[in-house]
Write a protein that holds these residues in place. Structure first.
Motif, PDB file in Angstrom:
ATOM      1  N   LYS A 119       0.831  -1.207   0.000  1.00  4.45           N
ATOM      2  CA  LYS A 119       0.000   0.000   0.000  1.00  4.45           C
ATOM      3  C   LYS A 119       0.867   1.259   0.000  1.00  4.45           C
ATOM      4  O   LYS A 119       0.596   2.206  -0.734  1.00  4.45           O
ATOM      5  CB  LYS A 119      -0.934   0.018   1.209  1.00  4.45           C
ATOM      6  CG  LYS A 119      -2.062  -0.977   1.145  1.00  4.45           C
ATOM      7  CD  LYS A 119      -2.880  -0.883   2.425  1.00  4.45           C
ATOM      8  CE  LYS A 119      -3.971  -1.904   2.498  1.00  4.45           C
ATOM      9  NZ  LYS A 119      -4.714  -1.818   3.764  1.00  4.45           N
ATOM     10  N   GLU A 120       1.921   1.253   0.814  1.00  3.22           N
ATOM     11  CA  GLU A 120       2.819   2.419   0.893  1.00  3.22           C
ATOM     12  C   GLU A 120       3.514   2.665  -0.438  1.00  3.22           C
ATOM     13  O   GLU A 120       3.612   3.815  -0.899  1.00  3.22           O
ATOM     14  CB  GLU A 120       3.848   2.214   1.999  1.00  3.22           C
ATOM     15  CG  GLU A 120       3.260   2.323   3.396  1.00  3.22           C
ATOM     16  CD  GLU A 120       4.252   1.930   4.485  1.00  3.22           C
ATOM     17  OE1 GLU A 120       5.478   1.934   4.221  1.00  3.22           O
ATOM     18  OE2 GLU A 120       3.793   1.614   5.603  1.00  3.22           O
ATOM     19  N   MET A 167       2.483   1.703  -3.377  1.00  2.00           N
ATOM     20  CA  MET A 167       1.465   2.133  -4.346  1.00  2.00           C
ATOM     21  C   MET A 167       1.147   3.615  -4.175  1.00  2.00           C
ATOM     22  O   MET A 167       1.095   4.363  -5.162  1.00  2.00           O
ATOM     23  CB  MET A 167       0.190   1.292  -4.185  1.00  2.00           C
ATOM     24  CG  MET A 167       0.335  -0.144  -4.636  1.00  2.00           C
ATOM     25  SD  MET A 167      -1.032  -1.220  -4.118  1.00  2.00           S
ATOM     26  CE  MET A 167      -2.452  -0.394  -4.809  1.00  2.00           C
ATOM     27  N   MET A 168       0.946   4.036  -2.943  1.00  2.00           N
ATOM     28  CA  MET A 168       0.609   5.436  -2.679  1.00  2.00           C
ATOM     29  C   MET A 168       1.772   6.357  -3.048  1.00  2.00           C
ATOM     30  O   MET A 168       1.572   7.413  -3.648  1.00  2.00           O
ATOM     31  CB  MET A 168       0.216   5.633  -1.216  1.00  2.00           C
ATOM     32  CG  MET A 168      -1.108   4.978  -0.849  1.00  2.00           C
ATOM     33  SD  MET A 168      -2.496   5.515  -1.871  1.00  2.00           S
ATOM     34  CE  MET A 168      -2.704   7.174  -1.278  1.00  2.00           C
ATOM     35  N   ALA A 169       2.986   5.958  -2.703  1.00  2.00           N
ATOM     36  CA  ALA A 169       4.153   6.777  -3.025  1.00  2.00           C
ATOM     37  C   ALA A 169       4.291   6.929  -4.543  1.00  2.00           C
ATOM     38  O   ALA A 169       4.547   8.033  -5.045  1.00  2.00           O
ATOM     39  CB  ALA A 169       5.415   6.171  -2.428  1.00  2.00           C
ATOM     40  N   SER A 170       4.086   5.849  -5.273  1.00  2.38           N
ATOM     41  CA  SER A 170       4.168   5.895  -6.737  1.00  2.38           C
ATOM     42  C   SER A 170       3.065   6.772  -7.311  1.00  2.38           C
ATOM     43  O   SER A 170       3.307   7.597  -8.193  1.00  2.38           O
ATOM     44  CB  SER A 170       4.053   4.486  -7.329  1.00  2.38           C
ATOM     45  OG  SER A 170       5.156   3.704  -6.944  1.00  2.38           O
ATOM     46  N   TYR A 171       1.868   6.593  -6.795  1.00  2.00           N
ATOM     47  CA  TYR A 171       0.727   7.382  -7.267  1.00  2.00           C
ATOM     48  C   TYR A 171       0.972   8.879  -7.058  1.00  2.00           C
ATOM     49  O   TYR A 171       0.793   9.684  -7.978  1.00  2.00           O
ATOM     50  CB  TYR A 171      -0.558   6.943  -6.555  1.00  2.00           C
ATOM     51  CG  TYR A 171      -1.732   7.830  -6.863  1.00  2.00           C
ATOM     52  CD1 TYR A 171      -2.425   7.687  -8.054  1.00  2.00           C
ATOM     53  CD2 TYR A 171      -2.135   8.822  -5.977  1.00  2.00           C
ATOM     54  CE1 TYR A 171      -3.497   8.520  -8.360  1.00  2.00           C
ATOM     55  CE2 TYR A 171      -3.203   9.659  -6.272  1.00  2.00           C
ATOM     56  CZ  TYR A 171      -3.886   9.500  -7.465  1.00  2.00           C
ATOM     57  OH  TYR A 171      -4.930  10.332  -7.765  1.00  2.00           O
ATOM     58  N   PHE A 172       1.374   9.259  -5.854  1.00  2.00           N
ATOM     59  CA  PHE A 172       1.573  10.679  -5.561  1.00  2.00           C
ATOM     60  C   PHE A 172       2.765  11.259  -6.325  1.00  2.00           C
ATOM     61  O   PHE A 172       2.736  12.430  -6.722  1.00  2.00           O
ATOM     62  CB  PHE A 172       1.710  10.924  -4.056  1.00  2.00           C
ATOM     63  CG  PHE A 172       0.387  10.846  -3.350  1.00  2.00           C
ATOM     64  CD1 PHE A 172      -0.659  11.694  -3.695  1.00  2.00           C
ATOM     65  CD2 PHE A 172       0.171   9.902  -2.356  1.00  2.00           C
ATOM     66  CE1 PHE A 172      -1.891  11.624  -3.061  1.00  2.00           C
ATOM     67  CE2 PHE A 172      -1.062   9.820  -1.709  1.00  2.00           C
ATOM     68  CZ  PHE A 172      -2.094  10.685  -2.068  1.00  2.00           C
ATOM     69  N   LYS A 185       1.381  11.753  -9.802  1.00  2.00           N
ATOM     70  CA  LYS A 185       0.371  12.820  -9.755  1.00  2.00           C
ATOM     71  C   LYS A 185       1.016  14.199  -9.636  1.00  2.00           C
ATOM     72  O   LYS A 185       0.501  15.173 -10.186  1.00  2.00           O
ATOM     73  CB  LYS A 185      -0.573  12.566  -8.572  1.00  2.00           C
ATOM     74  CG  LYS A 185      -1.791  13.410  -8.537  1.00  2.00           C
ATOM     75  CD  LYS A 185      -2.818  12.873  -9.493  1.00  2.00           C
ATOM     76  CE  LYS A 185      -4.122  13.605  -9.289  1.00  2.00           C
ATOM     77  NZ  LYS A 185      -4.910  13.652 -10.485  1.00  2.00           N
TER      78      LYS A 185
END
Length: 185
Positions: free
Chosen positions: A146-147, A149-154, A157
């Motif tokens: 999850k971490e 994924m979120m780091a990659s997404y942000f 973005k």
């Protein structure tokens, strides 16, 4: 005036580009390594082919002036429908870059191109996480994924990243994905 200047294109590709561009009322010129110390503006002002070897840079380049984005898209479609796939880097002449030497412009845009390619790879890796049922993982096993994924997404973005940041995010996400797959197998 609508113009395209090509660097590094083979004869067949250049013929296809010229034919497609002619249908759109766009002139096409060819340049070589001999032009690398010229500015972009000087190249467009030359109004003639400046042939010779063009192997100082890895990529092909298509430099455009006076062409709208929609026209460039139409040109790419015509090239594709003629059986060619143009994979070169496309650069529009701007008020700023017209004073750049071609060798500097090509180096700069090649680096930007490399970064964009890395961003696309990270997007694809992130998209592949959609197939994982994270609910099947224990929280301590799911947290690293999850971490990552979120780091990659942000990072994606934000639109503000370097090739190195993208590489690091992709490596972290791939490691988390591999670990998650091991736990789910």
């Amino acid at each position: 005036m609508k113009k395209i200047v090509c660097y590094g294109s083979g004869d067949e590709t250049l013929q296809v580009i010229r034919k497609a561009a002619e249908e759109l009322g766009v002139q096409v010129f060819l340049i070589s390594d001999a032009c690398l110390d010229m500015t972009l503006g000087e190249v467009f002002d030359a109004e003639a082919d400046l042939p010779g070897s063009a192997d100082a840079f890895e990529h092909e380049y298509m430099l455009a002036e006076g062409i709208e984005v929609e026209e460039l898209i139409s040109l790419m479609r015509k090239i594709r429908s003629a059986g060619e796939e143009y994979e070169g880097i496309k650069v529009m002449r701007t008020e700023t870059n017209q004073y750049w030497k071609l060798k500097d412009l090509f180096s700069h845009t090649a680096e930007e191109h490399r970064t964009v390619q890395k961003a696309r790879v990270l997007q694809q890796i992130l998209k592949s996480t959609n197939d994982i049922d994270i609910a099947k993982l224990a929280e301590e096993e799911a947290a690293p994924l999850k971490e990552a994924m979120m780091a990659s997404y942000f990072l994606l973005k934000s639109g503000e990243y370097t090739a190195e940041q993208l590489d690091a995010a992709a490596a972290e996400l791939m490691t988390a994905l591999k670990n998650a797959h091991r736990k789910l197998s």
